[in-house]
Design an enzyme around this catalytic site. Structure first.
Site, PDB file in Angstrom:
ATOM      1  N   ASP A 195       0.737  -1.233  -0.044  1.00 19.75           N
ATOM      2  CA  ASP A 195       0.084   0.207  -0.002  1.00 19.75           C
ATOM      3  C   ASP A 195       1.077   1.187  -0.087  1.00 19.75           C
ATOM      4  OD1 ASP A 195      -1.654   1.962   0.443  1.00 19.75           O
ATOM      5  OD2 ASP A 195      -3.128   0.663   1.855  1.00 19.75           O
TER       6      ASP A 195
ATOM      7  N   GLY B 151      -0.910   6.096   1.856  1.00 22.43           N
ATOM      8  CA  GLY B 151      -1.602   7.416   1.733  1.00 22.43           C
ATOM      9  C   GLY B 151      -3.052   7.147   2.741  1.00 22.43           C
TER      10      GLY B 151
ATOM     11  N   ASP C  75      -1.978   8.383  -3.453  1.00 20.37           N
ATOM     12  CA  ASP C  75      -3.255   9.257  -3.527  1.00 20.37           C
ATOM     13  C   ASP C  75      -3.794   9.932  -2.432  1.00 20.37           C
ATOM     14  OD1 ASP C  75      -3.791   6.764  -2.501  1.00 20.37           O
ATOM     15  OD2 ASP C  75      -5.953   6.523  -3.235  1.00 20.37           O
TER      16      ASP C  75
ATOM     17  N   GLY D 139     -11.164   4.274  -2.188  1.00 16.18           N
ATOM     18  CA  GLY D 139     -12.049   5.260  -1.559  1.00 16.18           C
ATOM     19  C   GLY D 139     -13.259   4.355  -1.210  1.00 16.18           C
TER      20      GLY D 139
ATOM     21  N   ASP E  48      -8.068  -6.968  -0.224  1.00 16.07           N
ATOM     22  CA  ASP E  48      -7.103  -7.240   1.101  1.00 16.07           C
ATOM     23  C   ASP E  48      -8.011  -6.695   2.107  1.00 16.07           C
ATOM     24  OD1 ASP E  48      -5.888  -4.466   2.432  1.00 16.07           O
ATOM     25  OD2 ASP E  48      -6.578  -4.163   0.323  1.00 16.07           O
TER      26      ASP E  48
ATOM     27  N   CYS F  52     -15.441 -26.695   7.165  1.00 16.05           N
ATOM     28  CA  CYS F  52     -14.093 -26.130   6.970  1.00 16.05           C
ATOM     29  C   CYS F  52     -12.978 -27.668   7.176  1.00 16.05           C
ATOM     30  CB  CYS F  52     -13.800 -25.359   8.009  1.00 16.05           C
ATOM     31  SG  CYS F  52     -11.910 -24.700   7.797  1.00 16.05           S
TER      32      CYS F  52
ATOM     33  N   CYS G  90      -9.655 -27.086   7.453  1.00 13.32           N
ATOM     34  CA  CYS G  90      -8.349 -26.243   8.078  1.00 13.32           C
ATOM     35  C   CYS G  90      -7.761 -27.221   9.089  1.00 13.32           C
ATOM     36  CB  CYS G  90      -8.268 -24.971   8.331  1.00 13.32           C
ATOM     37  SG  CYS G  90      -9.192 -24.587   9.968  1.00 13.32           S
TER      38      CYS G  90
ATOM     39  N   CYS H 180      -9.521 -26.773  12.696  1.00 11.32           N
ATOM     40  CA  CYS H 180     -11.107 -27.463  12.653  1.00 11.32           C
ATOM     41  C   CYS H 180     -10.736 -28.963  12.719  1.00 11.32           C
ATOM     42  CB  CYS H 180     -11.957 -26.936  11.390  1.00 11.32           C
ATOM     43  SG  CYS H 180     -12.731 -25.565  11.760  1.00 11.32           S
TER      44      CYS H 180
ATOM     45  N   HIS I 147      -7.525 -20.338  11.368  1.00  9.13           N
ATOM     46  CA  HIS I 147      -8.867 -20.690  10.734  1.00  9.13           C
ATOM     47  C   HIS I 147      -9.625 -19.669   9.875  1.00  9.13           C
ATOM     48  CE1 HIS I 147     -13.028 -21.971  10.281  1.00  9.13           C
ATOM     49  NE2 HIS I 147     -13.227 -20.626  10.820  1.00  9.13           N
TER      50      HIS I 147
END
Length: 381
Positions: free
Chosen positions: A94, A97, A148, A222, A272, A310, A312, A315, A341
């Site tokens: 990023d 800004g 920006d 924005g 993100d 799930c 993962c 879990c 998770h």
């Protein structure tokens, strides 16, 4: 054969949605993609290998935070951000800004940039388009963001128009600074950021200017700053279509799972957000039926996994009762397991969106997801 500097390929579409890949020197990014946020050179509570195991192809770092601590020049001396944090795949940075304007005690904002006081120690700094690009070069970013000016969507039309126009002037300066970056510019990419609040004409003018400058990808900036999902989706009904169809479209700072699904339906390729990691540290888990708060007493003897759907490692190994105990006791492991998770949940959602788009079944998937996700009414914080 040497991997391309930056190459975006769309493999399938379904309505406005697209799925494909971004090829870069440090690896392939499958789109739509969710980038876990590693603000200060770490995805909080996670080791890089575990972030990758969850399915992340790329992470995000932040210019503002890293310039203040430990300092971009220091990171460069230590071999760059990838080596510093132990992540060998692409990193998007990023521009800083947003953080400058939301976290700092601003002292001056003019055509040159923003002069501000650090939220850490009060020292004064100036961040301009050229300095932002320089910091991102020192970090070794793979995808660099133009600098920006962000203003609230509640600002007057005159303020919105002036901020958009300044952002476009800064976009040109960012592009010029990036192009002067030598070897870094030969290996990295740069994205421009569309601004204009919720105004279709302003966003169209912003997009036209960015296209004229020329970028490898384009962000819709924005949004997700308090305007609400309905207003955001209203803007996304037109904003992505104003940007080149053959370039990635990145919606910055989004978001909640249902935000992501709706944005993919409207043509967004990259996302993100701090939500999965922040929620993991505050006791909130994402499930196919909506978010749940593990602090609640009702989970004290619940032997089920966080999310029965799930796959993962969390879990598969621990139950809600144990994680409830960890969260209530303030144990570090609780934040670690919840974060892991949540990142798996987000990456599984992105994989499902890619698969549904490729199969031409995105509308059915999105409708089913929204119906199931609404079962839990607990608030996402």
């Amino acid at each position: 054969m040497t991997a391309p500097r930056f190459e975006f390929t769309i493999s399938a579409t379904d309505g406005k949605a697209r799925t494909g890949t971004i090829q870069m020197r440090r690896g392939e990014i499958r789109t739509p993609a969710f980038m876990p946020v590693g603000t200060a050179a770490t995805v909080k509570a996670m080791k890089p290998a575990d972030v990758r195991a969850a399915g992340a192809d790329i992470i995000l770092g932040n210019t503002y935070h890293l310039m203040l601590r430990p300092g971009a020049e220091r990171v460069a001396r230590l071999g760059g951000l990838h080596r510093f944090m132990g992540w060998d795949r692409p990193i998007l940075t990023d521009s800083g800004g947003y953080q400058v304007m939301s976290l700092s005690d601003l002292t001056k904002r003019d055509e040159n940039g923003v002069t501000f006081k650090s939220h850490l120690d009060g020292t004064r700094h100036t961040l301009s388009p050229e300095r932002s690009i320089e910091i991102q070069r020192l970090l070794g970013s793979d995808i660099v963001m133009a600098f920006d000016e962000l203003v609230p969507t509640t600002s007057t039309p005159e303020v919105q128009a002036a901020a958009m126009a300044r952002s476009m002037r800064w976009a040109k300066r960012s592009r010029d600074a990036f192009d002067g970056g030598g070897e870094h510019a030969e290996n990295a990419a740069i994205f421009g950021i569309q601004q204009g609040a919720l105004d279709q004409t302003l966003r169209g003018d912003s997009a036209a200017t960015l296209i004229d400058i020329g970028f490898d990808g384009y962000a819709v900036g924005g949004l997700a700053v308090g305007e609400g999902q309905e207003a955001m989706f209203g803007c996304l009904d037109f904003a992505p279509g104003q940007l080149p169809a053959d370039k990635p479209r990145y919606l910055m700072g989004v978001g909640k799972p249902d935000d992501i699904v709706g944005a993919v339906e409207r043509g967004i390729d990259m996302f993100d957000c701090v939500l999965p990691t922040r929620s993991g540290r505050t006791g909130q888990a994402f499930t196919r039926e909506g978010p749940i708060n593990l602090r609640n007493a009702k989970f004290a003897e619940d032997t089920g996994p966080l999310d029965p759907a799930c796959a993962c490692p969390v879990c598969a190994t621990w139950n809600r009762a144990y994680i409830h105990h960890l969260v209530r006791a303030g144990e570090i492991l609780g934040a670690m397991l919840m974060t892991e998770h949540n990142l798996y949940f987000y990456q599984a959602l992105m994989a499902d969106l890619r698969d549904a788009t490729a199969a031409g079944t995105l509308t059915a998937f999105a409708d089913r997801f929204r119906s199931e996700y609404g079962r839990h009414k607990e608030r996402v914080t």
